[in-house]
Design a protein around this motif. Structure first.
Motif, PDB file in Angstrom:
ATOM      1  N   ASN A 110     -36.357 -18.511  28.413  1.00  0.00           N
ATOM      2  CA  ASN A 110     -35.523 -17.794  29.620  1.00  0.00           C
ATOM      3  C   ASN A 110     -33.885 -17.857  28.934  1.00  0.00           C
ATOM      4  N   ILE A 111     -33.088 -17.232  28.255  1.00  0.00           N
ATOM      5  CA  ILE A 111     -31.744 -17.315  27.925  1.00  0.00           C
ATOM      6  C   ILE A 111     -30.632 -16.694  28.692  1.00  0.00           C
ATOM      7  N   GLY A 112     -29.973 -17.168  28.584  1.00  0.00           N
ATOM      8  CA  GLY A 112     -28.976 -16.670  29.288  1.00  0.00           C
ATOM      9  C   GLY A 112     -27.994 -15.751  28.660  1.00  0.00           C
ATOM     10  N   TRP A 113     -26.743 -15.747  29.719  1.00  0.00           N
ATOM     11  CA  TRP A 113     -25.872 -14.272  28.719  1.00  0.00           C
ATOM     12  C   TRP A 113     -25.378 -15.420  27.497  1.00  0.00           C
ATOM     13  N   THR A 114     -25.511 -14.514  26.338  1.00  0.00           N
ATOM     14  CA  THR A 114     -25.341 -14.851  24.584  1.00  0.00           C
ATOM     15  C   THR A 114     -24.695 -13.982  24.653  1.00  0.00           C
ATOM     16  N   ALA A 115     -23.939 -14.637  23.919  1.00  0.00           N
ATOM     17  CA  ALA A 115     -23.065 -14.046  23.235  1.00  0.00           C
ATOM     18  C   ALA A 115     -23.501 -13.454  21.912  1.00  0.00           C
TER      19      ALA A 115
END
Length: 258
Positions: free
Chosen positions: A185-190
């Motif tokens: 569950n990845i968060g806000w990613t660039a």
């Protein structure tokens, strides 16, 4: 470290963003890698980059929202190298919609990319592993928003929450086959895709990334190469017997309140 020496890895949605970072990390760790994507330009460029770095890599043009193409991408890998050892489902659609304004068409698009594609890619990959009586690994890139998310992510959250359930169900079903299936569950990613999304849906201007990073606990958005290293660990034997885990890869803590 050679964590994926002699492994054959397919990264769906691997031509840019997190998927491309996973492909680079997998090659660096000794894997043979195929990446899928809808646009030949980025996909072929990435495959050429990986090959120039000494890896065995190819691009497969596929739209994983189509179940037939999701399955055929796996079949092409098996046809090229005789097997598939690892699958990463990194394709994602993040277009916006609330409960009240989401159309059936938008909902179906999210389900197709974020749930149906991974389902049928997993079906084809696990079938090969089971037929060969060989161990294998799958990692699904999900989202921390699947815990609830923002109001404007209703169809995205619905589909990705379904992927959490699928990850656990498939892991349970195939643990005796030595096929390990986990999710992040990845968060806000660039990523390039996030930049386009912020500009299209939220009117973001140049410099939005630095402003957003300054508001986060670690002073930055998640980085694709950091996620990729974690994915490689889960794909490799170094993660041991772990299966059915959906890990929150984020700097926000579920249930934490200020």
């Amino acid at each position: 470290m050679g964590l994926l020496d002699d492994k054959v890895v397919l990264v769906n949605g691997g031509s840019q963003g997190v998927g491309a970072a996973v492909a680079r990390a997998a090659v660096r760790e000794g894997a043979t890698v195929a990446v899928t994507g809808r646009r030949p330009g980025p996909g072929e460029a990435l495959a050429a980059e990986l090959s120039a770095a000494g890896g065995a890599a190819r691009y497969i043009r596929a739209d994983v929202s189509d179940a037939g193409q999701a399955r055929s991408s796996v079949a092409e890998v098996i046809g090229a190298w005789g097997r598939i050892d690892c699958l990463v489902n990194a394709a994602g659609l993040t277009s916006r919609g609330t409960l009240l304004d989401t159309t059936p068409e938008l909902f179906d698009q999210h389900v197709a990319v974020n749930l149906k594609g991974p389902f049928f890619a997993m079906q084809a990959a696990v079938a090969d592993m089971v037929a060969r009586k060989a161990p294998g690994t799958v990692v699904n890139i999900i989202t921390s928003s699947a815990h609830g998310g923002q109001p404007f992510l209703a169809p995205y959250v619905a589909a990705k929450a379904g992927l959490i359930g699928l990850t656990r169900n498939a892991a349970h079903a195939h643990r005796w086959d030595r096929v390990r299936i986990n999710g992040l569950n990845i968060g806000w990613t660039a990523t390039e895709g996030e930049d386009a999304t912020q500009r299209e849906f939220h009117g973001a201007a140049d410099g939005w990334l630095d402003e957003a990073a300054a508001r986060l606990p670690m002073g930055k958005l998640g980085q694709p190469d950091e996620i990729a290293d974690f994915v490689v660990l889960l794909l490799s034997d170094r993660s041991g017997v772990v299966t059915g885990s959906v890990i929150d890869w984020d700097q926000n803590v579920l249930g934490g309140l200020d």
